[in-house]
Design a protein around this motif. Structure first.
Motif, PDB file in Angstrom:
ATOM      1  N   VAL A 253       0.841  -1.192   0.000  1.00 53.53           N
ATOM      2  CA  VAL A 253       0.000   0.000   0.000  1.00 53.53           C
ATOM      3  C   VAL A 253       0.878   1.244   0.000  1.00 53.53           C
ATOM      4  CG1 VAL A 253      -1.993  -1.074   1.079  1.00 53.53           C
ATOM      5  CG2 VAL A 253      -0.218  -0.042   2.513  1.00 53.53           C
ATOM      6  N   LYS A 254       2.176   1.079   0.302  1.00 55.04           N
ATOM      7  CA  LYS A 254       3.091   2.217   0.339  1.00 55.04           C
ATOM      8  C   LYS A 254       3.492   2.619  -1.071  1.00 55.04           C
ATOM      9  CE  LYS A 254       5.349   1.159   4.723  1.00 55.04           C
ATOM     10  NZ  LYS A 254       6.311   0.112   5.051  1.00 55.04           N
ATOM     11  N   ASP A 255       3.558   3.912  -1.286  1.00 57.72           N
ATOM     12  CA  ASP A 255       4.025   4.473  -2.545  1.00 57.72           C
ATOM     13  C   ASP A 255       5.527   4.747  -2.386  1.00 57.72           C
ATOM     14  OD1 ASP A 255       4.407   5.730  -4.934  1.00 57.72           O
ATOM     15  OD2 ASP A 255       2.981   7.347  -4.567  1.00 57.72           O
ATOM     16  N   LEU A 256       6.334   3.762  -2.725  1.00 59.82           N
ATOM     17  CA  LEU A 256       7.778   3.853  -2.518  1.00 59.82           C
ATOM     18  C   LEU A 256       8.458   4.549  -3.688  1.00 59.82           C
ATOM     19  CD1 LEU A 256       8.283   0.144  -1.404  1.00 59.82           C
ATOM     20  CD2 LEU A 256       8.256   2.128   0.099  1.00 59.82           C
ATOM     21  N   ASP A 257       9.509   5.316  -3.385  1.00 61.38           N
ATOM     22  CA  ASP A 257      10.332   5.892  -4.439  1.00 61.38           C
ATOM     23  C   ASP A 257      11.042   4.774  -5.183  1.00 61.38           C
ATOM     24  OD1 ASP A 257       9.808   8.560  -4.168  1.00 61.38           O
ATOM     25  OD2 ASP A 257      11.541   8.978  -2.893  1.00 61.38           O
ATOM     26  N   LEU A 258      11.099   4.890  -6.501  1.00 68.99           N
ATOM     27  CA  LEU A 258      11.751   3.861  -7.313  1.00 68.99           C
ATOM     28  C   LEU A 258      13.253   4.121  -7.349  1.00 68.99           C
ATOM     29  CD1 LEU A 258       9.195   3.533 -10.243  1.00 68.99           C
ATOM     30  CD2 LEU A 258       9.401   2.142  -8.181  1.00 68.99           C
ATOM     31  N   ARG A 259      13.878   4.061  -6.185  1.00 68.82           N
ATOM     32  CA  ARG A 259      15.329   4.240  -6.057  1.00 68.82           C
ATOM     33  C   ARG A 259      15.944   2.915  -5.657  1.00 68.82           C
ATOM     34  NH1 ARG A 259      14.350   8.268  -1.996  1.00 68.82           N
ATOM     35  NH2 ARG A 259      15.737   6.946  -0.789  1.00 68.82           N
TER      36      ARG A 259
END
Length: 92
Positions: free
Chosen positions: A17-23
């Protein structure tokens, strides 16, 4: 002119459900990351392979990074489709 379908294989690392940075530092050093919304969460994918064998290498790399529950997914012209169907369009 019938062009062949564009088939892409990726490895789904997780859904959250988390919107994680694509890093890469958010994904244990993996790069070539992508995200797609799915229901009320996000699916996080790694890689962009044009063959199933290449996808298997991505999967084993994801396993080595600790994503042992990851799995190969396939897209035809941007739409997610079953992997066995996608494999009909490509030579391994």
């Amino acid at each position: 002119v019938k062009r062949s379908a564009e088939i892409v294989f990726r490895v789904q690392l997780l859904a959250s459900v988390k919107d994680l940075d694509l890093r890469s530092d958010n994904f244990r050093g993996l790069n070539k990351l992508s995200r797609e919304p799915y229901k009320n969460m996000y699916r996080y994918m790694y890689g962009n392979a044009s063959s199933f064998n290449e996808a298997k290498l991505l999967k084993s790399n994801a396993d080595m990074k600790g994503y042992t529950t990851s799995f190969i997914v396939a897209y035809k012209d941007g739409e997610r489709i079953p992997v066995p169907e996608a494999r009909k369009y490509v030579s391994d």
